[in-house]
Design an enzyme around this catalytic site. Structure first.
Site, PDB file in Angstrom:
ATOM      1  N   TYR A  60     -10.041   4.054 -13.493  1.00 32.80           N
ATOM      2  CA  TYR A  60      -9.040   4.442 -12.348  1.00 32.80           C
ATOM      3  C   TYR A  60      -7.614   4.285 -12.769  1.00 32.80           C
ATOM      4  CZ  TYR A  60      -5.938   1.573  -8.929  1.00 32.80           C
ATOM      5  OH  TYR A  60      -4.786   1.028  -8.404  1.00 32.80           O
TER       6      TYR A  60
ATOM      7  N   ASN B 270      -0.605   8.148  -1.746  1.00 25.49           N
ATOM      8  CA  ASN B 270      -0.459   7.170  -1.019  1.00 25.49           C
ATOM      9  C   ASN B 270      -2.391   7.061  -2.081  1.00 25.49           C
ATOM     10  OD1 ASN B 270      -0.648   3.449  -0.987  1.00 25.49           O
ATOM     11  ND2 ASN B 270      -2.478   4.492   0.677  1.00 25.49           N
TER      12      ASN B 270
ATOM     13  N   ALA C 286      -6.551   6.981 -15.082  1.00 24.29           N
ATOM     14  CA  ALA C 286      -5.662   8.319 -13.975  1.00 24.29           C
ATOM     15  C   ALA C 286      -4.927   7.773 -13.330  1.00 24.29           C
ATOM     16  CB  ALA C 286      -6.661   8.179 -12.728  1.00 24.29           C
TER      17      ALA C 286
ATOM     18  N   GLY D 246      -3.988   8.753   2.879  1.00 26.09           N
ATOM     19  CA  GLY D 246      -4.094   7.119   3.321  1.00 26.09           C
ATOM     20  C   GLY D 246      -3.626   6.042   3.933  1.00 26.09           C
TER      21      GLY D 246
HETATM   22  N1  NAP Z   1      -4.245  -3.294  -3.141  1.00 27.40           N
HETATM   23  C1  NAP Z   1      -3.512  -3.687  -4.235  1.00 27.40           C
HETATM   24  O1  NAP Z   1      -3.930  -4.588  -4.568  1.00 27.40           O
HETATM   25  C2  NAP Z   1      -3.187  -2.339  -4.771  1.00 27.40           C
HETATM   26  C3  NAP Z   1      -2.945  -2.774  -6.289  1.00 27.40           C
HETATM   27  C4  NAP Z   1      -1.990  -1.704  -6.965  1.00 27.40           C
HETATM   28  C5  NAP Z   1      -2.246  -0.558  -6.829  1.00 27.40           C
HETATM   29  N2  NAP Z   1      -2.850   0.165  -5.237  1.00 27.40           N
HETATM   30  C6  NAP Z   1      -2.562   1.441  -4.596  1.00 27.40           C
HETATM   31  O2  NAP Z   1      -2.087   1.341  -3.699  1.00 27.40           O
HETATM   32  C7  NAP Z   1      -2.975   2.853  -3.012  1.00 27.40           C
HETATM   33  C8  NAP Z   1      -3.370   2.414  -1.543  1.00 27.40           C
HETATM   34  O3  NAP Z   1      -4.094   1.102  -1.889  1.00 27.40           O
HETATM   35  P1  NAP Z   1      -4.893  -0.190  -0.521  1.00 27.40           P
HETATM   36  O4  NAP Z   1      -4.877  -1.644  -1.362  1.00 27.40           O
HETATM   37  O5  NAP Z   1      -3.797   0.209   0.461  1.00 27.40           O
HETATM   38  O6  NAP Z   1      -6.561   0.563  -0.034  1.00 27.40           O
HETATM   39  P2  NAP Z   1      -7.128   0.775   1.096  1.00 27.40           P
HETATM   40  O7  NAP Z   1      -6.871  -0.548   1.804  1.00 27.40           O
HETATM   41  O8  NAP Z   1      -8.488   0.646   1.018  1.00 27.40           O
HETATM   42  O9  NAP Z   1      -6.864   1.869   1.794  1.00 27.40           O
HETATM   43  C9  NAP Z   1      -6.845   3.083   1.257  1.00 27.40           C
HETATM   44  C10 NAP Z   1      -6.326   4.290   2.273  1.00 27.40           C
HETATM   45  O10 NAP Z   1      -6.621   5.684   1.453  1.00 27.40           O
HETATM   46  C11 NAP Z   1      -7.721   6.190   2.577  1.00 27.40           C
HETATM   47  N3  NAP Z   1      -9.449   6.825   1.498  1.00 27.40           N
HETATM   48  C12 NAP Z   1      -9.718   6.426   0.077  1.00 27.40           C
HETATM   49  N4  NAP Z   1     -10.387   7.375  -0.261  1.00 27.40           N
HETATM   50  C13 NAP Z   1     -10.221   8.253   0.138  1.00 27.40           C
HETATM   51  C14 NAP Z   1     -10.960   9.869   0.038  1.00 27.40           C
HETATM   52  N5  NAP Z   1     -11.312   9.764  -0.762  1.00 27.40           N
HETATM   53  N6  NAP Z   1      -9.948  10.472   0.897  1.00 27.40           N
HETATM   54  C15 NAP Z   1      -8.721   9.935   1.218  1.00 27.40           C
HETATM   55  N7  NAP Z   1      -8.331   9.281   2.088  1.00 27.40           N
HETATM   56  C16 NAP Z   1      -8.871   8.376   1.202  1.00 27.40           C
HETATM   57  C17 NAP Z   1      -8.302   5.577   3.145  1.00 27.40           C
HETATM   58  O11 NAP Z   1      -9.141   6.131   4.264  1.00 27.40           O
HETATM   59  P3  NAP Z   1     -10.382   6.337   4.160  1.00 27.40           P
HETATM   60  O12 NAP Z   1     -11.014   5.208   4.078  1.00 27.40           O
HETATM   61  O13 NAP Z   1     -10.931   6.390   5.497  1.00 27.40           O
HETATM   62  O14 NAP Z   1     -10.902   7.371   3.773  1.00 27.40           O
HETATM   63  C18 NAP Z   1      -6.897   3.974   3.395  1.00 27.40           C
HETATM   64  O15 NAP Z   1      -6.468   5.150   4.597  1.00 27.40           O
HETATM   65  C19 NAP Z   1      -4.025   2.715  -3.697  1.00 27.40           C
HETATM   66  O16 NAP Z   1      -3.020   3.801  -4.468  1.00 27.40           O
HETATM   67  C20 NAP Z   1      -4.579   1.768  -4.904  1.00 27.40           C
HETATM   68  O17 NAP Z   1      -4.007   2.180  -5.990  1.00 27.40           O
HETATM   69  C21 NAP Z   1      -3.091  -0.919  -4.548  1.00 27.40           C
END
Ligand code: NAP
Length: 257
Positions: free
Chosen positions: A150, A82, A153, A14
């Site tokens: 979520y 990630n 998990a 990701g």
């Molecule tokens: N944002 C927050 O506030 C927050 C808070 C706590 C934890 N997190 C954690 O931080 C991590 C990143 O979150 P983010 O907010 O940066 O997410 P994001 O902006 O949605 O980016 C997610 C990344 O993962 C890829 N991805 C999504 N679904 C996928 C799949 N099924 N298979 C392969 N790749 C996939 C996406 O690319 P594609 O869509 O092209 O696949 C993108 O590169 C996650 O694990 C999330 O649970 C985030």
């Protein structure tokens, strides 16, 4: 001692958006050869990350990612698991079907187990390697009914990571967890928009509701780079005595010590 990350091969799942992109860009600026995965290839790739297209909800993806990395680079030094998302609708326990639970667990937990299983034999043979699993503050404190499958998990990911750190310490591999609070990313913006829709409120009000619920003393969301800063330290040789820990980067939101 050489504290640099120059030439290390790093996988960031990701790594094309949000937190993953910030981590990938930071590791690249530290001299790593960075491999990023996502379902969709980004239109721009200014840092020249090696891209692998892959859907991590599919069990076979981990093996093919590992195979491509090892064929292309011959080693793996850093894994940042990630990729993750809350794929289920709001509405609480009664709205969640088996399929919702399974999809959330495939992406947020089992994909990490599979990636590590496919690449760990190489780290063990190298007698070195670092794994960072990106979790969430919501796995320590359930704050929202929208995140039930979520965050459970991710809670499994936390205890799995501790067990893995115990198993691998003597083999030269460190494992840590980084748990963001709320971070300004496409995923968070989508969450807020969905919340506004399902609660029939304005997006600005949904934003405020999230901030009120999270209650971070620092009073704002994190920038993705603020998560990447910690990851860059934890994967570096400067953190060589740190393993088996789950770090919150949440502006002080977690209300316990
Ligand atoms: N944002 C927050 O506030 C927050 C808070 C706590 C934890 N997190 C954690 O931080 C991590 C990143 O979150 P983010 O907010 O940066 O997410 P994001 O902006 O949605 O980016 C997610 C990344 O993962 C890829 N991805 C999504 N679904 C996928 C799949 N099924 N298979 C392969 N790749 C996939 C996406 O690319 P594609 O869509 O092209 O696949 C993108 O590169 C996650 O694990 C999330 O649970 C985030």
């Amino acid at each position: 001692m050489d504290n640099s990350l120059k030439g290390r091969v790093a996988l960031v799942t990701g790594g094309t958006k949000g937190i993953g992109k910030a981590i990938a860009d930071r590791l690249s600026s530290e001299g790593c050869k960075v491999v990023v995965t996502a379902r969709t290839e980004p239109k721009e790739n200014p840092n020249g990350h090696y891209f692998i297209a892959s859907d991590l909800t599919q069990p076979e993806s981990a093996e093919s990612i590992a195979k491509e990395i090892l064929t292309t680079f011959g080693r793996i030094d850093i894994i940042v698991n990630n990729a993750g998302a809350n794929l289920s609708p709001g509405g609480g326990f009664s709205t969640l079907s088996d399929e919702h639970w399974i999809t959330d667990w495939q992406l947020n937990f089992l994909s990490v187990v599979r990636i590590n299983k496919a690449l760990l034999p190489v780290m063990i043979e190298q007698k070195s390697g670092v794994i960072i699993n990106i979790s969430t503050g919501a796995a320590k404190q359930p704050i929202w009914e929208m995140t039930m499958s979520y965050s459970s998990a991710k809670a499994a990911l936390n205890i799995y990571s501790k067990a893995l750190a115990n198993e691998l310490g003597a083999k030269g591999v460190r494992v840590n967890v980084v748990s963001p609070g709320v971070v300004k990313t496409p995923l968070m913006l989508e969450f807020i928009e969905n919340l506004a829709k399902s609660s029939n409120i304005k997006v600005d009000d949904a934003f405020k509701a999230v901030m009120d619920k999270v209650g971070a003393p620092l009073g704002r969301m994190a920038d993705p780079e603020e998560i990447a800063n910690l990851v860059a330290f934890l994967v570096s040789p400067e953190a060589k005595y740190i393993t088996g820990i789950n770090y919150s980067v949440d502006g002080g939101a977690l209300p316990v010590v």
